[in-house]
Design an enzyme around this catalytic site. Structure first.
Site, PDB file in Angstrom:
ATOM      1  N   GLU A  16       0.813  -1.219   0.000  1.00  0.00           N
ATOM      2  CA  GLU A  16       0.000   0.000   0.000  1.00  0.00           C
ATOM      3  C   GLU A  16       0.847   1.269   0.000  1.00  0.00           C
ATOM      4  OE1 GLU A  16      -2.686   0.471   3.338  1.00  0.00           O
ATOM      5  OE2 GLU A  16      -3.527   2.304   2.525  1.00  0.00           O
ATOM      6  N   LYS A  66      -2.457  -1.880  -3.254  1.00  0.00           N
ATOM      7  CA  LYS A  66      -3.505  -1.015  -2.694  1.00  0.00           C
ATOM      8  C   LYS A  66      -3.050   0.436  -2.862  1.00  0.00           C
ATOM      9  CE  LYS A  66      -6.009  -0.018   1.571  1.00  0.00           C
ATOM     10  NZ  LYS A  66      -6.782  -0.624   2.649  1.00  0.00           N
TER      11      LYS A  66
HETATM   12  P1  13P Z   1      -9.156   4.525   3.873  1.00  0.00           P
HETATM   13  O1  13P Z   1     -10.027   3.860   2.837  1.00  0.00           O
HETATM   14  O2  13P Z   1      -9.926   5.180   4.976  1.00  0.00           O
HETATM   15  O3  13P Z   1      -8.122   5.402   3.256  1.00  0.00           O
HETATM   16  O4  13P Z   1      -8.390   3.360   4.634  1.00  0.00           O
HETATM   17  C1  13P Z   1      -7.800   2.347   3.935  1.00  0.00           C
HETATM   18  C2  13P Z   1      -6.601   1.890   4.650  1.00  0.00           C
HETATM   19  O5  13P Z   1      -6.437   0.718   4.904  1.00  0.00           O
HETATM   20  C3  13P Z   1      -5.586   2.896   5.025  1.00  0.00           C
HETATM   21  O6  13P Z   1      -4.406   2.256   5.389  1.00  0.00           O
END
Ligand code: 13P
Length: 346
Positions: free
Chosen positions: A178, A220
């Protein structure tokens, strides 16, 4: 099952048409902020009650293939004594776990941040696996300005993400990688596109250097959007076109799935953007959601810490999951929002 087969089985369970991931992995300070907004005390019991409610939502498995949990949740039980990871698995949903230890300032790079948590990660992954987790998440963040993020931050965070992913593979756990380009700030959509492209190129270069098998990881990313301090968000068509353009330039076709974070978009924005992307030409990878706030905001509003509201809070979660499931297939229509709100109360 060998490690490769195990990783493939987890990927296959997570990447399913019309389904996405629920991010319920807020750290204790972050969930405390969400609770404060609805006047709920940030106690362990309230966190347990709230997350039992989320994970016990009847029918959630129709639209959600995986849930990212926080370490504390892995060891908690629902009111009837069911371990929460088991509650998830019973619905055919794969339990996952956030494994990074949060971000700190990056030394010698003012304004940039680095995510920590690599030390002891292999051992922790073994423990999490015993508690039922099959996939993991590590979040790197990038602050945006005319000069940020620096090259140093882009390289250091890419290296940490790749080392994390390689360690996950060694332990038979599917890594969600991510890299979040933050929406905070007044930057333009064009600047967001430029930063996202630089970040993703570096992340995939590092994944290659660390010999990460791309077929066994998920990405992500954030969407390409204008900063929150811009007077208004860019048109939906521009967000979707620019996001897909950057992803096509940077993400190899071997990656099986891209699950967006919502990053501060409203629930409706996050859904309409995902839908618009899935209406463009077919892409090499599935485009889905791994939303935290965009799935949970209406749930928190409906719940407000009261057990009597549990049912309507679960309805709110199921409704957002259903709408995002439709967006994964380019079948969402904003009129569906109104239809949802007019449902008779149960
Ligand atoms: P948000 O969709 O609120 O951005 O959160 C996703 C997430 O896992 C952030 O690390």
């Amino acid at each position: 099952m060998g490690d490769r087969d195990q990783l493939q089985a987890t990927v296959d369970s997570l990447v399913q048409a019309g389904k996405g991931i629920l991010a319920a992995d807020e750290s204790s300070p972050t969930i405390a902020k969400r609770f404060k907004a609805i006047g709920v005390e940030p106690t362990e019991e309230n966190r347990r009650a709230y997350r039992s409610l989320l994970l016990g939502t009847p029918g959630l498995g129709a639209f959600i293939s995986g849930v990212i949990l926080y370490e504390e949740t892995l060891g908690q039980r629902s009111d009837d004594g069911t371990p929460l990871p088991e509650l998830v698995a019973r619905q055919g949903i794969v339990p996952g776990i956030k494994v990074d230890a949060g971000k700190i300032a990056l030394a010698h790079a003012p304004g940039d941040e680095i995510t920590q948590g690599l030390d002891g990660l292999a051992k922790r992954l073994g423990d999490y696996k015993e508690q039922g987790a099959r996939f993991a998440k590590w979040r790197a963040v990038y602050n945006v300005s005319d000069t940020l993020p620096s090259r140093l931050a882009i390289e250091a965070n890419a290296d940490a993400l790749a080392r994390y992913a390689a360690i996950c593979h060694n332990e038979g756990v599917v890594p969600i990688v991510e890299p979040e380009v933050l929406m905070d700030g007044g930057h333009t959509l064009e600047r967001c596109a430029e930063v996202t492209e630089a970040v993703l190129h570096e992340v995939f270069a590092a994944l290659h250097s660390h010999r990460v098998v791309l077929e066994h990881m998920l990405l992500k990313p954030s969407m390409v959007v204008a900063g929150k301090k811009q007077a208004q968000q860019a048109p939906v068509a521009e967000v979707s076109a620019q996001t897909v353009r950057v992803l096509r330039r940077c993400v190899p076709a071997a990656v099986p799935g891209i699950f967006f974070l919502s990053g501060g978009q409203t629930p409706a924005e996050a859904t309409v953007h995902l839908d618009a992307m899935n209406r463009l030409a077919p892409q090499p990878w599935g485009l889905s959601f791994s939303y935290g706030r965009a799935l949970q905001e209406p749930v928190l509003q409906a719940w407000k810490g009261q057990a009597v509201n549990a049912r309507s809070a679960q309805d709110a979660l199921l409704e957002r999951a259903r709408l995002n499931g439709a967006a994964c297939e380019g079948r969402y229509d904003p009129a569906m929002e109104a239809a949802g709100r007019q449902r008779p109360a149960k």
